[in-house]
Design an enzyme around this catalytic site. Structure first.
Site, short mmCIF file in Angstrom:
data_model
loop_
_atom_site.label_atom_id
_atom_site.label_comp_id
_atom_site.label_asym_id
_atom_site.label_seq_id
_atom_site.Cartn_x
_atom_site.Cartn_y
_atom_site.Cartn_z
N CYS A 1 0.84 -1.21 0.00
CA CYS A 1 0.00 0.00 0.00
C CYS A 1 0.86 1.25 0.00
O CYS A 1 0.54 2.24 -0.66
CB CYS A 1 -0.92 0.02 1.23
N ARG B 1 -7.89 -3.92 -3.38
CA ARG B 1 -7.31 -2.76 -4.10
C ARG B 1 -8.21 -2.43 -5.29
O ARG B 1 -8.05 -2.99 -6.37
CB ARG B 1 -5.90 -3.09 -4.58
C1 BEZ Z 1 0.48 -4.59 1.82
O1 BEZ Z 1 1.66 -4.88 1.84
O2 BEZ Z 1 0.08 -3.49 1.43
C2 BEZ Z 1 -0.52 -5.60 2.27
C3 BEZ Z 1 -0.27 -6.93 2.00
C4 BEZ Z 1 -1.20 -7.87 2.42
C5 BEZ Z 1 -2.36 -7.48 3.07
C6 BEZ Z 1 -2.60 -6.13 3.30
C7 BEZ Z 1 -1.69 -5.19 2.89
#
Ligand code: BEZ
Length: 213
Positions: free
Chosen positions: A50, A127
């Site tokens: 993110c 996402r």
């Molecule tokens: C992330 O790295 O943004 C992420 C990865 C897995 C679940 C939620 C966020």
């Protein structure tokens, strides 16, 4: 049978909402009125993928401004978490998330936009990316899972494709990018067909013709 969540679709007017954001309380329709807009969700603050994605949106601010497009992010985190994360990324990398991020702590906006997809996660938005035109109509939707980051080149490409298609009444072929030829809509009458056949356009057959802009 499990109840299906209703989700906005391409062609729908983007559902309106009021929300607390890192820019204060905002009415979505007021914010996007008369502009192209992109609403995107991320699963959680202070997570690595993110952080790369939100930084990508922030670093392309000039591109989105030049394309008359406003941005709004969202996650199911509190406003305090958002503020702390935005500040942390600014301190560590000198990148400021220069668009409002919704604190959707009651999940109302995530549910309204089908961003909560329980098979993927019960507690985090997937996402999602919603592209709206200046009439607030949803024109393109992307959904990515939690473990795969989006592609900023593709986000920019489809925004340019939508805007170029509208401005020139044309369609975009596979892998179209700015500067490429566009597809001329197929003829709908015999008269249009005859005009097409004598047009000198680059043509595979009458229904697949391209032109430069
Ligand atoms: C992330 O790295 O943004 C992420 C990865 C897995 C679940 C939620 C966020």
């Amino acid at each position: 049978m499990e109840q299906q969540m209703s989700m906005p679709r391409i062609g729908d007017i983007a559902p309106n909402f009021k929300a607390m954001t890192t820019f204060g309380s905002l009415d979505f329709h007021n914010y996007i009125d008369g502009k192209w807009s992109i609403l995107f969700s991320h699963p959680a603050d202070f997570t690595p993928v993110c952080t790369t994605e939100m930084s990508g949106f922030a670093q392309e601010k000039d591109f989105f401004d030049a394309h008359g497009t406003v941005l709004m992010g969202l996650s199911i985190d509190s406003i305090h978490s958002h503020i702390a994360w935005v500040n942390n990324v600014r301190e560590k990398t000198n990148v400021l998330f220069n668009f409002p991020i919704i604190a959707d702590i009651d999940m109302s906006v995530s549910k309204l936009y089908g961003m909560l997809q329980p098979g993927e996660s019960e507690t985090a938005a997937v996402r999602a990316v919603f592209f709206m035109d200046p009439s607030k109509k949803i024109r393109l939707i992307m959904y990515y899972p939690l473990n795969v980051g989006r592609n900023m080149d593709e986000i920019k490409r489809v925004l340019e494709a939508l805007q170029t298609a509208d401005a020139n009444k044309c369609a975009m072929p596979l892998n179209w990018k700015k500067g490429d030829k566009v597809i001329v809509p197929p003829p709908k009458t015999m008269e249009e067909l005859d005009t097409r056949l004598n047009s000198g356009l680059e043509m595979v057959d009458f229904y697949l013709a391209k032109r430069s802009l």
